[in-house]
Write an enzyme that holds these catalytic residues in place. Structure first.
Site, PDB file in Angstrom:
ATOM      1  N   CYS A 274      39.992  34.148   9.931  1.00  0.00           N
ATOM      2  CA  CYS A 274      41.103  33.819   9.397  1.00  0.00           C
ATOM      3  C   CYS A 274      42.127  33.803  10.505  1.00  0.00           C
ATOM      4  O   CYS A 274      43.541  33.390  11.142  1.00  0.00           O
ATOM      5  CB  CYS A 274      40.779  32.696   8.571  1.00  0.00           C
ATOM      6  SG  CYS A 274      42.256  31.173   8.095  1.00  0.00           S
TER       7      CYS A 274
ATOM      8  N   CYS B 268      37.384  28.250   1.362  1.00  0.00           N
ATOM      9  CA  CYS B 268      38.524  26.777   1.252  1.00  0.00           C
ATOM     10  C   CYS B 268      37.174  25.651   1.791  1.00  0.00           C
ATOM     11  O   CYS B 268      37.387  24.571   1.702  1.00  0.00           O
ATOM     12  CB  CYS B 268      39.254  27.515   1.984  1.00  0.00           C
ATOM     13  SG  CYS B 268      38.920  27.366   3.556  1.00  0.00           S
TER      14      CYS B 268
END
Length: 294
Positions: free
Chosen positions: A36, A134
């Protein structure tokens, strides 16, 4: 403060979630935070295509940067709060990304940051800590992968170190190196996942002693403090985010590979995770741990 909200959900799904699923399917265990940071949060071309030109990029990561006065390279360093340091998940940033990056929390402790937020009556001051991925908040990676792909990972054999069949597993995406719980195997002594093979769809179990190894190969490398490692270098290395660094010697074995030899055997070195090298508080670089040299 004037601001613009950019929707990167499709890019995140393509670059991070798809990589996560693919890596698990190959029998490895990825770290999606690293992907990410590299491909979304610090993807300067992506950000500029949505938000226009900007001079720098500030995030809330606990890390620090500085420019080396001799080499001119931009360095990545640990944060002042070593317990919250996030340099491990930022090792893959390029020189261009580090030049642009600003980490205003890097010189503060987490307690200092909470106090600043409390003084300003910000509700986030009391927000709890989270170590979960997440996009998989319940931690059930297997269920998430199957729901996302519509594919059911088939059961296969659980074997011991000699290749004897001990039972059946529920799909290799539900297991990781070092795992002890949820194996469904009755044993007189504790056993752990020591290996996974996507090729023959097996999960191998063994004693704790079988989890230790003294060396690793890493690929897809990114060197931060130097352009290349031309001779053996003494470093300390983390093979997991929360691990204490361990002394080792690193050699660059190819254009995109590293060989790391530890001073003492390390437990549960896991393919797909990152091996990140340090010299004191400076990140030398790192790479993705390989299952073997090939």
């Amino acid at each position: 403060i004037p601001h613009q909200v950019c929707d990167f959900s499709r890019h995140f799904a393509e670059e991070v979630i798809c990589h996560f699923i693919e890596t698990y399917g190959q029998g490895a265990t990825p770290n999606p935070c690293i992907e990410c940071n590299r491909r979304v949060k610090f993807n300067l071309s992506l950000l500029r295509s949505h938000a226009g030109e900007f001079d720098c990029l500030a995030t809330g990561h606990y890390a620090q940067t500085e420019q080396d006065k001799i080499s001119g390279r931009f360095l990545l360093k640990k944060s002042v709060d070593t317990k919250k340091d996030q340099s491990y998940v930022l090792y893959s940033l390029s020189q261009e990304q580090l030049k642009c990056a600003r980490f205003p929390l890097g010189g503060l402790s987490k307690a200092d940051v909470r106090k600043i937020a409390e003084d300003r009556k910000m509700t986030i001051a009391a927000k709890g800590e989270s170590q979960d991925i997440c996009f998989v908040p319940d931690g059930d990676y297997g269920a998430f992968i199957e729901a996302s792909t519509g594919k059911i990972w088939p059961p296969g054999d659980i074997i011991d170190l000699e290749g004897n069949t001990l039972g059946r597993h529920r799909g290799i995406i539900r297991y990781t190196i070092g795992q002890r719980r949820g194996l469904g195997i009755a044993a007189n002594t504790p056993v752990y996942v020591t290996a996974k093979s996507a090729g023959d769809n097996t999960v191998t179990l063994g004693p704790d002693s079988a989890l230790y190894s003294k060396s690793l190969f890493a690929s897809d490398i990114n060197l931060v403090a130097c352009a290349r490692i031309d001779q053996p270098m003494r470093v300390t290395v983390k093979t997991r985010y929360l691990q204490t660094e361990q002394p080792a010697v690193v050699r660059q074995s190819g254009e995109n590979t590293l060989h790391i030899e530890f001073d003492s055997p390390q437990r549960a070195i896991t393919p797909g995770q990152a091996a990140v090298m340090y010299d004191g508080d400076i990140v030398i670089g790192g790479g993705t741990i390989m299952a073997d040299e090939s």
